[in-house]
Design a protein around this motif. Structure first.
Motif, short mmCIF file in Angstrom:
data_model
loop_
_atom_site.label_atom_id
_atom_site.label_comp_id
_atom_site.label_asym_id
_atom_site.label_seq_id
_atom_site.Cartn_x
_atom_site.Cartn_y
_atom_site.Cartn_z
N ALA A 143 18.58 2.15 -14.01
CA ALA A 143 20.31 2.05 -13.86
C ALA A 143 20.32 3.10 -14.54
N SER A 144 19.15 3.33 -15.57
CA SER A 144 19.86 4.85 -16.96
C SER A 144 18.97 6.83 -16.39
N LEU A 145 17.79 6.33 -15.17
CA LEU A 145 17.57 7.34 -15.08
C LEU A 145 18.28 7.62 -13.60
N LEU A 146 19.00 6.95 -12.96
CA LEU A 146 19.96 7.65 -11.92
C LEU A 146 21.27 7.62 -12.15
N LYS A 147 22.25 7.55 -13.42
CA LYS A 147 23.50 7.74 -14.31
C LYS A 147 24.15 6.61 -14.05
N LEU A 148 24.19 5.59 -13.30
CA LEU A 148 24.58 4.36 -13.09
C LEU A 148 25.65 4.13 -14.03
N PRO A 149 26.61 3.89 -13.69
CA PRO A 149 28.24 3.66 -14.94
C PRO A 149 27.02 1.79 -15.66
N GLN A 150 27.72 1.73 -16.64
CA GLN A 150 27.03 0.82 -17.52
C GLN A 150 27.38 -0.95 -17.38
N ALA A 293 15.46 9.85 -4.53
CA ALA A 293 15.62 11.53 -4.97
C ALA A 293 16.37 11.43 -6.21
N CYS A 294 17.67 10.41 -6.22
CA CYS A 294 18.79 10.75 -6.78
C CYS A 294 18.15 10.63 -8.67
N ILE A 295 16.82 10.42 -9.63
CA ILE A 295 16.64 10.23 -10.40
C ILE A 295 16.26 11.61 -10.67
N CYS A 296 17.06 12.25 -9.67
CA CYS A 296 16.53 14.80 -9.63
C CYS A 296 17.97 14.82 -10.06
N PRO A 297 18.22 15.34 -10.84
CA PRO A 297 19.68 15.88 -10.62
C PRO A 297 20.42 16.72 -10.35
N GLU A 298 19.59 17.06 -9.62
CA GLU A 298 19.64 18.03 -7.92
C GLU A 298 20.11 16.52 -6.78
N PHE A 299 19.71 15.90 -7.00
CA PHE A 299 20.20 14.75 -6.12
C PHE A 299 21.35 13.81 -6.47
N ARG A 300 21.15 14.02 -7.78
CA ARG A 300 22.22 12.76 -8.14
C ARG A 300 23.69 13.03 -7.83
N GLN A 301 24.02 14.64 -6.96
CA GLN A 301 25.02 14.26 -6.11
C GLN A 301 25.43 13.89 -4.96
N VAL A 380 5.02 2.20 -12.55
CA VAL A 380 4.56 3.27 -12.10
C VAL A 380 5.80 3.73 -13.36
N LEU A 381 6.71 2.90 -13.70
CA LEU A 381 7.31 4.63 -14.64
C LEU A 381 6.60 4.38 -16.30
N LYS A 382 6.23 3.75 -16.11
CA LYS A 382 4.98 4.40 -17.72
C LYS A 382 3.80 4.84 -17.59
N MET A 383 3.17 4.89 -16.43
CA MET A 383 1.54 4.72 -16.25
C MET A 383 2.00 6.75 -15.89
N TYR A 384 3.89 7.20 -15.17
CA TYR A 384 3.88 8.05 -14.42
C TYR A 384 4.45 9.09 -15.78
N GLY A 385 5.52 8.17 -15.53
CA GLY A 385 6.80 9.04 -16.51
C GLY A 385 7.90 9.13 -15.70
N VAL A 386 9.19 9.97 -16.56
CA VAL A 386 10.54 10.43 -15.34
C VAL A 386 9.96 12.00 -14.73
N SER A 391 8.82 14.84 -10.01
CA SER A 391 7.69 16.48 -9.27
C SER A 391 7.59 15.61 -8.04
N HIS A 392 7.00 14.30 -8.15
CA HIS A 392 6.64 13.91 -7.00
C HIS A 392 8.03 14.19 -5.47
N ILE A 393 9.26 14.05 -5.69
CA ILE A 393 10.29 13.94 -5.57
C ILE A 393 10.81 15.32 -4.12
#
Length: 498
Positions: A143-150, A293-301, A380-386, A391-393
């Protein structure tokens, strides 16, 4: 069970049956990993689509009934290679460009191994505190990566849960919306409830509605068009809701989509939510594929406006390397979901649950038992990191852009809808459905590429979805050469027949 001696009418006393002999487990598991690694290493050379006829396996796999005596593990692996793999559609092939990808990774596989080894049945906190708490943590992480509301996190009024698929996420939120509407007014009956999607909404929406008791006649499919790039129009939605209210019906639920299956259309989430709010409608956002894809800032829109909705789901098994099955569902108000789905039989009562201080995920889903899916996603999140996941996306999107460039560079073809993520919808220009269908069939018949089709705006189009974990630039280029070559052959044949 492991210490009991067994006999059969025709055999003497056997060794005790031990289905989890640790030495055997270690040896056979190593062999299985080697078998899997060899499969991955050779997958590119295998036909993407199997060349078998319906019923092939029943004819080739023997015997027709279970064996009384055990079969050696090596023989079983040999049968898998000989009989099972030839009938597999190879979703992990780098030449698989159909549907949407089902991505995998070393971290995801190891997480699945560990999850299976624990065999946790974490229906409530007490049944597995670690699996419950890790799920809550990893859902807040994403949720934090996607910048979802609290409000969509456990520090707010909501929270997240891992479902199997989007179908389950829609069904659970639909039931919560139904119960809220019926409890709000004694005059509201299930026969009056109406739900809304577009003609691009996934077919699982209609199935979930039927399971939830919504009459098929009350499922509204709002038409889309090229004018809105096949996104759902807020104006048409409002018009339909006005008609339904005037008829004495009760608008209940809207399924908006970020990245539709046919064309990757993106519904205007915020504006649709504004319309829905006037009628007290629950708004769910299905971002099964494109949400990752929305973990990437350019797709969060594409998630703009999500702060106005009631729930959101996306499936990391499509694009975040976690293997099937893994669908994230967040809700703004967890109490609504829990009150709709909770059960409290005597045999499950316990102090932590009764204290109200823990999460019992059985009350966030349809079933009772549940797998330790969170371990896969966490690894997946731990071993690869954000940074690596982003970069994968971006790499997949870049390969889709490369393919799009080839299509646009050939005047015989056209891109039918805007490419936003990893999907390119295209067709031969100036010819009917028949020739485009034949191109697709001929390409797939080679075994070297697999694509699927859809119909958008009444037009038959081919879909090229980039995203298989092993796909590289050379595979995309080779796929284009096969497509271009088959199209040229068929176009020449058409000219020769004139």
């Amino acid at each position: 069970m492991g210490s009991l001696e067994t006999t059969t009418p025709s055999s003497p006393l056997h060794e005790p049956f031990n289905p989890l002999d640790i030495d055997d487990f270690r040896t056979q598991a190593h062999k299985a990993v080697d078998f899997i690694a060899d499969y991955y290493a050779s997958i590119e050379s295998r036909p993407v689509l199997p060349r078998v006829d319906p019923g092939y396996l029943r004819k080739t796999l023997s015997p027709p009934t279970p064996l009384t005596e055990p079969t050696p593990f090596d023989s079983i692996l040999s049968e898998i290679e000989t009989h099972i793999i030839p009938g597999m559609t190879h979703w992990l092939s780098p030449n698989f460009f159909a549907y949407f990808p089902a991505t995998v990774s070393t971290a995801g596989f190891l997480g699945e191994m560990l999850s299976s080894s624990f065999n946790s049945v974490g229906f409530n906190w007490l049944a597995s505190p670690a699996s419950t708490e890790l799920e809550s943590i990893v859902m807040d992480w994403l949720a934090s990566l996607l910048k979802l509301p609290q409000q969509f996190t456990f520090s707010g009024s909501g929270g997240g849960v891992l479902q199997g698929t989007t179908s389950e996420a829609i069904l659970c939120t639909l039931v919560a919306a139904r119960e809220r509407a019926i409890e709000k007014s004694s005059s509201v009956t299930i026969q009056k409830l109406v739900v809304y999607g577009s003609d691009q909404t996934h077919s699982t929406f209609a199935k979930a509605c039927k399971i939830a008791g919504i009459s098929p006649s009350n499922i509204r499919t709002v038409p889309t068009s090229a004018d809105t790039e096949f996104a759902l129009s807020p104006e048409l939605l409002k018009r339909q809701m006005e008609v339904d209210v005037a008829a004495g019906l009760v608008p209940l639920y809207l399924c908006a989509t970020v990245g539709t299956t046919s064309s990757n259309a993106v519904d205007p989430v915020g504006r649709l939510a504004d319309v829905a709010r006037d009628y007290g409608v629950w708004v769910h956002v299905d971002a099964a594929y494109a949400g990752s894809a929305c973990i990437c800032p350019e797709f969060r829109q594409y998630l703009d406006g999500v702060e106005k909705v009631d729930s959101l789901s996306l499936s990391p098994h499509k694009w975040l390397l976690t293997y099937l099955d893994c669908c994230c569902l967040w809700v703004r108000n967890r109490d609504l979901l829990i009150s709709a789905l909770a059960t409290d039989p005597e045999y499950l009562k316990n102090r932590p649950s009764e204290s109200g201080s823990v999460v019992d995920y059985k009350d966030w889903q349809v079933g009772l038992g549940r797998r330790f899916r969170a371990l896969r996603l966490w690894m997946v999140l731990k071993m690869y990191g954000v940074a690596n996941l982003q970069s994968h996306i971006r790499s997949d999107v870049g390969l889709a852009m490369l393919f799009e460039g080839h299509v646009r560079g050939d005047r015989r073809f056209e891109v039918v809808v805007p490419r936003r993520f990893g999907l390119v919808c295209f067709r031969l220009k100036g010819v009917g459905e028949g020739l485009n269908r034949r191109v697709l069939e001929e390409v797939n018949r080679t075994g070297m590429v697999y694509m699927t089709h859809t119909v958008v705006g009444g037009e038959y189009v081919m879909r090229f979805a980039v995203g298989a974990t092993l796909t590289e630039e050379r595979h995309v280029v080779a796929a284009w050469e096969i497509i271009r070559g088959k199209a040229e052959e068929l176009l020449m044949g058409e000219m020769d027949s004139l």
